[in-house]
Write an enzyme that holds these catalytic residues in place. Structure first.
Site, PDB file in Angstrom:
ATOM      1  N   TYR A   1       0.853  -1.056   0.000  1.00 55.14           N
ATOM      2  CA  TYR A   1       0.035   0.061  -0.051  1.00 55.14           C
ATOM      3  C   TYR A   1       1.025   1.293   0.063  1.00 55.14           C
ATOM      4  O   TYR A   1       0.813   2.026  -1.062  1.00 55.14           O
ATOM      5  CB  TYR A   1      -0.898  -0.061   1.207  1.00 55.14           C
ATOM      6  CG  TYR A   1      -1.753   1.149   1.420  1.00 55.14           C
ATOM      7  CD1 TYR A   1      -2.412   1.822   0.559  1.00 55.14           C
ATOM      8  CD2 TYR A   1      -2.134   1.629   2.732  1.00 55.14           C
ATOM      9  CE1 TYR A   1      -3.212   2.887   0.669  1.00 55.14           C
ATOM     10  CE2 TYR A   1      -2.765   2.733   3.181  1.00 55.14           C
ATOM     11  CZ  TYR A   1      -3.194   3.468   1.915  1.00 55.14           C
ATOM     12  OH  TYR A   1      -3.924   4.528   2.379  1.00 55.14           O
TER      13      TYR A   1
ATOM     14  N   ASN B   1       1.548  -9.806   0.865  1.00 53.19           N
ATOM     15  CA  ASN B   1       0.392  -8.889   1.084  1.00 53.19           C
ATOM     16  C   ASN B   1       0.181  -7.984  -0.069  1.00 53.19           C
ATOM     17  O   ASN B   1      -0.392  -6.835   0.283  1.00 53.19           O
ATOM     18  CB  ASN B   1       0.408  -8.229   2.386  1.00 53.19           C
ATOM     19  CG  ASN B   1      -0.857  -7.763   3.082  1.00 53.19           C
ATOM     20  OD1 ASN B   1      -1.973  -8.641   2.765  1.00 53.19           O
ATOM     21  ND2 ASN B   1      -0.841  -6.434   3.452  1.00 53.19           N
ATOM     22  N   SER B   2       0.536  -8.466  -1.308  1.00 51.71           N
ATOM     23  CA  SER B   2       0.178  -7.446  -2.289  1.00 51.71           C
ATOM     24  C   SER B   2       0.183  -8.312  -3.585  1.00 51.71           C
ATOM     25  O   SER B   2       0.562  -9.619  -3.697  1.00 51.71           O
ATOM     26  CB  SER B   2       1.251  -6.407  -2.427  1.00 51.71           C
ATOM     27  OG  SER B   2       2.469  -6.878  -2.665  1.00 51.71           O
TER      28      SER B   2
ATOM     29  N   ALA C   1       8.961  -3.512   3.630  1.00 53.47           N
ATOM     30  CA  ALA C   1       8.643  -4.925   3.728  1.00 53.47           C
ATOM     31  C   ALA C   1       8.450  -5.221   5.322  1.00 53.47           C
ATOM     32  O   ALA C   1       9.433  -5.456   6.020  1.00 53.47           O
ATOM     33  CB  ALA C   1       9.697  -5.954   2.994  1.00 53.47           C
TER      34      ALA C   1
ATOM     35  N   LYS D   1       2.159  -6.629   9.061  1.00 51.19           N
ATOM     36  CA  LYS D   1       1.492  -5.455   9.628  1.00 51.19           C
ATOM     37  C   LYS D   1       0.081  -5.614  10.248  1.00 51.19           C
ATOM     38  O   LYS D   1      -0.433  -4.563  10.938  1.00 51.19           O
ATOM     39  CB  LYS D   1       1.439  -4.171   8.781  1.00 51.19           C
ATOM     40  CG  LYS D   1       0.350  -4.470   7.576  1.00 51.19           C
ATOM     41  CD  LYS D   1       0.035  -3.081   7.034  1.00 51.19           C
ATOM     42  CE  LYS D   1      -1.101  -3.330   6.024  1.00 51.19           C
ATOM     43  NZ  LYS D   1      -1.540  -2.068   5.355  1.00 51.19           N
TER      44      LYS D   1
ATOM     45  N   SER E   1       5.933   3.105  13.065  1.00 49.96           N
ATOM     46  CA  SER E   1       4.577   3.486  13.503  1.00 49.96           C
ATOM     47  C   SER E   1       4.672   4.440  14.759  1.00 49.96           C
ATOM     48  O   SER E   1       5.438   4.284  15.857  1.00 49.96           O
ATOM     49  CB  SER E   1       4.067   2.283  13.804  1.00 49.96           C
ATOM     50  OG  SER E   1       2.866   2.487  14.071  1.00 49.96           O
TER      51      SER E   1
ATOM     52  N   TYR F   1       3.524  -7.215  16.634  1.00 43.66           N
ATOM     53  CA  TYR F   1       3.699  -6.197  15.471  1.00 43.66           C
ATOM     54  C   TYR F   1       4.151  -5.053  15.841  1.00 43.66           C
ATOM     55  O   TYR F   1       5.386  -4.197  15.331  1.00 43.66           O
ATOM     56  CB  TYR F   1       2.303  -5.708  14.658  1.00 43.66           C
ATOM     57  CG  TYR F   1       2.401  -4.721  14.013  1.00 43.66           C
ATOM     58  CD1 TYR F   1       3.048  -4.734  12.738  1.00 43.66           C
ATOM     59  CD2 TYR F   1       2.003  -3.227  14.308  1.00 43.66           C
ATOM     60  CE1 TYR F   1       3.294  -3.635  11.879  1.00 43.66           C
ATOM     61  CE2 TYR F   1       2.042  -2.525  13.477  1.00 43.66           C
ATOM     62  CZ  TYR F   1       2.919  -2.273  12.246  1.00 43.66           C
ATOM     63  OH  TYR F   1       2.813  -1.080  11.537  1.00 43.66           O
TER      64      TYR F   1
ATOM     65  N   LYS G   1       8.359  -2.986  15.459  1.00 43.79           N
ATOM     66  CA  LYS G   1       8.735  -1.789  15.213  1.00 43.79           C
ATOM     67  C   LYS G   1       9.694  -1.257  15.958  1.00 43.79           C
ATOM     68  O   LYS G   1      10.604  -0.518  15.658  1.00 43.79           O
ATOM     69  CB  LYS G   1       7.559  -1.011  15.058  1.00 43.79           C
ATOM     70  CG  LYS G   1       6.516  -1.201  13.806  1.00 43.79           C
ATOM     71  CD  LYS G   1       7.358  -1.153  12.414  1.00 43.79           C
ATOM     72  CE  LYS G   1       6.315  -1.520  11.406  1.00 43.79           C
ATOM     73  NZ  LYS G   1       7.126  -1.771  10.092  1.00 43.79           N
TER      74      LYS G   1
ATOM     75  N   ASN H   1      -2.232   7.480  10.885  1.00 43.67           N
ATOM     76  CA  ASN H   1      -2.946   6.511  10.082  1.00 43.67           C
ATOM     77  C   ASN H   1      -3.319   6.715   8.686  1.00 43.67           C
ATOM     78  O   ASN H   1      -3.913   7.698   8.231  1.00 43.67           O
ATOM     79  CB  ASN H   1      -4.486   6.518  10.901  1.00 43.67           C
ATOM     80  CG  ASN H   1      -4.342   5.961  12.447  1.00 43.67           C
ATOM     81  OD1 ASN H   1      -3.596   6.617  13.085  1.00 43.67           O
ATOM     82  ND2 ASN H   1      -5.094   5.013  12.484  1.00 43.67           N
TER      83      ASN H   1
ATOM     84  N   LEU I   1     -10.084   1.116  10.119  1.00 44.10           N
ATOM     85  CA  LEU I   1     -11.450   1.754   9.906  1.00 44.10           C
ATOM     86  C   LEU I   1     -11.532   1.956   8.472  1.00 44.10           C
ATOM     87  O   LEU I   1     -12.741   1.706   7.968  1.00 44.10           O
ATOM     88  CB  LEU I   1     -11.357   2.994  10.796  1.00 44.10           C
ATOM     89  CG  LEU I   1     -12.670   3.890  10.543  1.00 44.10           C
ATOM     90  CD1 LEU I   1     -13.609   3.093  11.151  1.00 44.10           C
ATOM     91  CD2 LEU I   1     -12.508   5.395  11.294  1.00 44.10           C
TER      92      LEU I   1
ATOM     93  N   GLY J   1      -7.132  -2.464  23.862  1.00 39.70           N
ATOM     94  CA  GLY J   1      -6.085  -2.067  23.317  1.00 39.70           C
ATOM     95  C   GLY J   1      -5.976  -0.537  22.726  1.00 39.70           C
ATOM     96  O   GLY J   1      -4.920  -0.119  22.430  1.00 39.70           O
TER      97      GLY J   1
END
Ligand code: NAD
Ligand code: UD1
Length: 335
Positions: A11, A35-36, A81, A84, A124, A149, A153, A179, A200, A295
């Protein structure tokens, strides 16, 4: 003199490759498509009208990765890469630690071997943990992460800092994304997760296309303006452009470790998202109020001052752009 983009069909990576190609940069992309999809390579070429080299490979395959460095003069790496999905990481911690941490270690070893010591890492806002205040600034210490995850990071940030301590020839930028939402205005690339989305905006997109019946809003009793959770949503094209400024910074400074928030500095609630999406796209998003998600924090947004002052970067797109471009992309998908 090429920039290697790992995870470049994902993405954020795909939007960044578009921006790099638009500036006539030489780009080499790698991805293992966990994931792509391979179609993204052609879509990037279609958007930009430019060619680039693509390698289908897993970062854990050190020999193949070395070949990429042998065949190209890689001078900088933008490292997207990684796996996530927060919920999946709780169920599959070994896969997440192995892919994200070992993948990064192998990348760094190969970079060192080929004397390529400039890297931009996709971090992140999750590394801040709960700071007790909504506005996150880079001077805050990394906080307690709540899932594997987020821990990957935080650990990779630390690994990169330690690497610089050991060898001052490295130039490292840690970009802490807030985000990311929205899509390229062509509608050809965007965020299209498999299965039921956790985040979301992809969920709202699926409700808008009728693939899911309604949105569950996780809590309306937070101490926020309308009781729903508040986040700093940033258009993915703005985010992608932040990487260009980060490359420029690295090439100016050459060495050091630099940390930047990439966010707009403005918080919007879940209801703001729903209402704006409905208004700009003229479509109804049915929703119900559900219990809070474990969380989740009530409210968080970036202090983007440092990126403005040191990278000369600010987000330019507003919430209406984000909702319009998300919907434009969603309508062009088959799933
Ligand atoms: P994405 O899943 O769309 O892109 C990641 C890409 O990396 C995918 O194309 C995937 O196939 C590839 N990949 C994963 N493991 C690989 C491996 N071992 N070898 C080769 N390729 C591999 O995710 P994204 O949203 O574009 O995120 C990019 C980066 O930014 C990730 O590191 C992510 O953790 C980070 N990030 C994302 C967000 C977000 O909300 N999207 C927020 C903060 C940070
Ligand atoms: C989540 C992750 C975070 C990760 C980020 C980007 C958690 C706890 N946090 O952050 O680690 O870096 O995604 O991938 O998973 N919401 C709903 N209904 C939904 C989905 C979300 O009401 O179906 C609400 C959430 O409660 C939150 C807001 O929308 O208030 C944004 O949620 P989301 O997109 O998942 O992002 P984060 O929670 O900020």
């Amino acid at each position: 003199m090429a920039i290697l983009v790992t995870g470049g069909t994902g993405y954020i990576g795909s939007h960044t490759v578009v921006e790099l190609l638009n500036l006539n940069k030489e780009v080499v992309v790698l991805d293992n498509f966990v994931n792509s999809s391979p179609e993204v390579v052609g879509k990037i070429k279609k958007i930009t009208g430019k060619e680039f080299k693509f390698y289908e490979l897993d970062l854990l395959d050190k020999e193949k990765l070395q070949k990429v460095f042998e065949e190209n003069n890689i001078t900088e790496v933008i490292h997207f890469a990684g796996l996530k999905a927060v919920g999946e990481s709780v169920k599959k911690p070994l896969e997440y630690y192995s892919n994200n941490i070992i993948g990064t270690l192998i990348l760094l070893e190969v970079m060192r071997k080929y004397n390529c010591k400039k890297i931009i890492f996709s971090s992140s806002a999750t590394v801040y943990g709960d700071q007790g205040v909504p506005k996150y600034v880079e001077t805050m210490e990394r906080g307690k992460t709540t899932n594997p995850y987020g821990t990957t990071k935080s650990m990779i940030e630390k690994i990169l800092e330690d690497l610089y301590i050991s060898d001052k020839e490295w130039g490292i930028v840690l970009l802490r994304y807030f985000n990311p939402v929205g899509a390229h205005e062509s509608g050809l690339i965007g965020d299209n997760p498999n299965g039921i989305p956790n985040n979301l905006m992809p969920f709202v997109q699926k409700v808008a296309t009728g693939k899911l019946p309604e949105l569950s809003i996780y809590g309306n009793d937070y101490p926020t303006k309308d009781g729903t959770g508040v986040r700093d949503y940033i258009h993915v094209v703005d985010l992608a452009k932040g990487h260009i400024n980060a490359i420029e910074k690295l090439n100016k400074e050459q060495t050091g470790v630099y940390i930047y928030n990439l966010g707009t500095g403005t918080g919007y609630s879940v209801l703001d998202i729903v209402n704006t999406f409905e208004k700009v796209n003229n479509i109804k998003i049915p929703y119900k109020i559900a219990p809070r998600r474990a969380g989740d924090l009530p409210e968080l947004y970036a202090d983007p001052t440092k990126a403005k002052e040191e990278l000369n970067w600010v987000a330019t797109k507003n919430l209406e752009d984000m909702c319009r471009d998300s919907w434009n992309f969603a309508q062009k998908q088959n799933k």
